[in-house]
Design an enzyme around this catalytic site. Structure first.
Site, PDB file in Angstrom:
ATOM      1  N   HIS A  42     -81.640  30.929 -26.582  1.00  0.00           N
ATOM      2  CA  HIS A  42     -81.446  30.772 -24.886  1.00  0.00           C
ATOM      3  C   HIS A  42     -82.041  29.404 -24.470  1.00  0.00           C
ATOM      4  O   HIS A  42     -82.342  29.366 -23.109  1.00  0.00           O
ATOM      5  CB  HIS A  42     -81.932  31.966 -24.102  1.00  0.00           C
ATOM      6  CG  HIS A  42     -81.067  33.361 -24.602  1.00  0.00           C
ATOM      7  ND1 HIS A  42     -81.377  34.465 -24.514  1.00  0.00           N
ATOM      8  CD2 HIS A  42     -79.805  33.382 -25.246  1.00  0.00           C
ATOM      9  CE1 HIS A  42     -80.437  35.322 -24.890  1.00  0.00           C
ATOM     10  NE2 HIS A  42     -79.609  34.515 -25.498  1.00  0.00           N
ATOM     11  N   CYS A  91     -82.766   8.544 -10.912  1.00  0.00           N
ATOM     12  CA  CYS A  91     -81.322   8.207 -10.794  1.00  0.00           C
ATOM     13  C   CYS A  91     -80.414   8.994  -9.730  1.00  0.00           C
ATOM     14  O   CYS A  91     -79.200   8.576  -9.242  1.00  0.00           O
ATOM     15  CB  CYS A  91     -80.610   7.983 -12.041  1.00  0.00           C
ATOM     16  SG  CYS A  91     -79.745   9.478 -12.559  1.00  0.00           S
ATOM     17  N   PHE A 122     -87.875  39.303 -16.635  1.00  0.00           N
ATOM     18  CA  PHE A 122     -87.114  38.978 -15.306  1.00  0.00           C
ATOM     19  C   PHE A 122     -86.278  40.241 -14.952  1.00  0.00           C
ATOM     20  O   PHE A 122     -85.714  40.523 -13.867  1.00  0.00           O
ATOM     21  CB  PHE A 122     -86.309  37.807 -15.208  1.00  0.00           C
ATOM     22  CG  PHE A 122     -85.144  37.444 -15.666  1.00  0.00           C
ATOM     23  CD1 PHE A 122     -83.914  38.075 -15.034  1.00  0.00           C
ATOM     24  CD2 PHE A 122     -84.820  37.097 -17.018  1.00  0.00           C
ATOM     25  CE1 PHE A 122     -82.724  37.751 -15.813  1.00  0.00           C
ATOM     26  CE2 PHE A 122     -83.792  37.154 -17.725  1.00  0.00           C
ATOM     27  CZ  PHE A 122     -82.616  37.442 -17.047  1.00  0.00           C
ATOM     28  N   CYS A 156     -83.559  13.490 -10.592  1.00  0.00           N
ATOM     29  CA  CYS A 156     -84.036  12.253 -11.408  1.00  0.00           C
ATOM     30  C   CYS A 156     -84.245  11.269 -10.656  1.00  0.00           C
ATOM     31  O   CYS A 156     -83.720  10.847  -9.541  1.00  0.00           O
ATOM     32  CB  CYS A 156     -83.188  12.090 -12.393  1.00  0.00           C
ATOM     33  SG  CYS A 156     -83.263  10.638 -13.685  1.00  0.00           S
ATOM     34  N   CYS A 196     -81.931  15.054 -17.058  1.00  0.00           N
ATOM     35  CA  CYS A 196     -81.041  14.728 -15.796  1.00  0.00           C
ATOM     36  C   CYS A 196     -79.535  15.065 -16.405  1.00  0.00           C
ATOM     37  O   CYS A 196     -79.394  14.465 -17.397  1.00  0.00           O
ATOM     38  CB  CYS A 196     -81.436  13.367 -15.522  1.00  0.00           C
ATOM     39  SG  CYS A 196     -80.205  12.700 -14.451  1.00  0.00           S
ATOM     40  N   THR A 256     -93.930  39.670 -23.149  1.00  0.00           N
ATOM     41  CA  THR A 256     -94.660  40.273 -21.736  1.00  0.00           C
ATOM     42  C   THR A 256     -96.119  40.670 -22.363  1.00  0.00           C
ATOM     43  O   THR A 256     -96.940  40.860 -21.222  1.00  0.00           O
ATOM     44  CB  THR A 256     -93.548  41.813 -21.766  1.00  0.00           C
ATOM     45  OG1 THR A 256     -93.680  42.468 -22.998  1.00  0.00           O
ATOM     46  CG2 THR A 256     -92.439  41.475 -21.054  1.00  0.00           C
ATOM     47  N   THR A 293     -86.854  43.729 -27.915  1.00  0.00           N
ATOM     48  CA  THR A 293     -85.508  43.290 -27.734  1.00  0.00           C
ATOM     49  C   THR A 293     -84.783  44.777 -27.483  1.00  0.00           C
ATOM     50  O   THR A 293     -84.819  45.603 -28.411  1.00  0.00           O
ATOM     51  CB  THR A 293     -84.831  42.431 -28.148  1.00  0.00           C
ATOM     52  OG1 THR A 293     -83.338  42.265 -28.062  1.00  0.00           O
ATOM     53  CG2 THR A 293     -84.954  42.626 -29.824  1.00  0.00           C
TER      54      THR A 293
END
Length: 237
Positions: A120, A151, A34, A149, A128, A27, A189
């Site tokens: 995380h 594909c 978030f 992607c 993909c 931060t 945290t």
């Protein structure tokens, strides 16, 4: 001031420091947490962030997921702050064994840290889901709707969503580093998100340092607690 002096002395005397950090580390680089209440959700989003970045929501409404993800979780163009830089210096000096982070922004590596365990995942890695082709974060940022992607498969960020398990190899490496540490610094945290918060229990030493503006559930177990901003603490180290 007394706590800072104790911290300085412990850092000088320690040879196997592990740093375990959360959103508060980033931060101060300008990356918003978030979870913080900033009014944006009420204006733009119909669901709590924890719902939107869950695996089931991603599967149900990927277009909505990626709209939120691009706006709130894709921090590009940010620079490491004093905490990142000090940790990178400690690693170069051979004092810091590892960084264990809940953040997904890659700023520890950008500062120069080599051994970073990303609990995380990272927004910098995108794959993909059909063929496995790699895509950078800029591709996801610039795409519209659901990123695809060549594909035709969905390009999914290598980020652990709610309801998804943490990477077992990353968890085991984090546990091993924390168990071997002679000093564990936990910073930025709230220690309320599991299983990440439970990693502290693997520390066996007597230099558990908690640096967080707010009280955490582990304050009473720590050997040193500083309720201050990370920038103010690390700028003195």
């Amino acid at each position: 001031m007394e706590n800072i002096e104790i911290l300085k002395q412990w850092v000088r005397e320690s040879e196997r420091i592990v740093f375990f950090g959360g959103a508060g580390v980033s931060t101060e680089s300008g990356i918003p947490d978030f979870r913080s209440v900033d009014g944006l959700y009420a204006q733009k989003f119909d669901y709590p962030p924890e719902t939107i970045i869950s695996h089931s929501f991603y599967q149900k409404d990927p277009e909505y997921f990626f709209r939120f993800y691009r706006e709130k979780m894709l921090p590009l163009g940010f620079e490491p702050n004093v905490t990142h830089r000090v940790l990178a210096q400690w690693e170069r000096e051979g004092k810091l064994m590892a960084v264990v982070t809940q953040n997904i922004d890659g700023l520890h590596q950008k500062a120069g840290n080599k051994r970073v365990y990303e609990l995380h995942g990272s927004v910098l890695r995108n794959y993909c889901t059909r063929c496995g082709k790699f895509y950078p974060a800029e591709f996801v940022k610039a795409s519209e709707g659901v990123p695809r992607c060549t594909c035709g498969g969905i390009v999914k960020p290598d980020v652990v969503l709610y309801e998804e398990p943490l990477n077992q190899e990353v968890m085991e490496s984090s546990i091993s580093a924390i168990a071997d540490a002679d000093m564990l610094i936990v910073a930025g945290t709230s220690l309320t998100v599991y299983p990440a918060a439970g990693l502290i229990r693997y520390y066996r030493g007597n230099r558990l340092v908690l640096i967080n503006r707010d009280v955490t559930p582990f304050d009473a177990q720590a050997d040193l607690v500083l309720h201050e901003s990370l920038g103010s603490v690390f700028s003195q180290l």
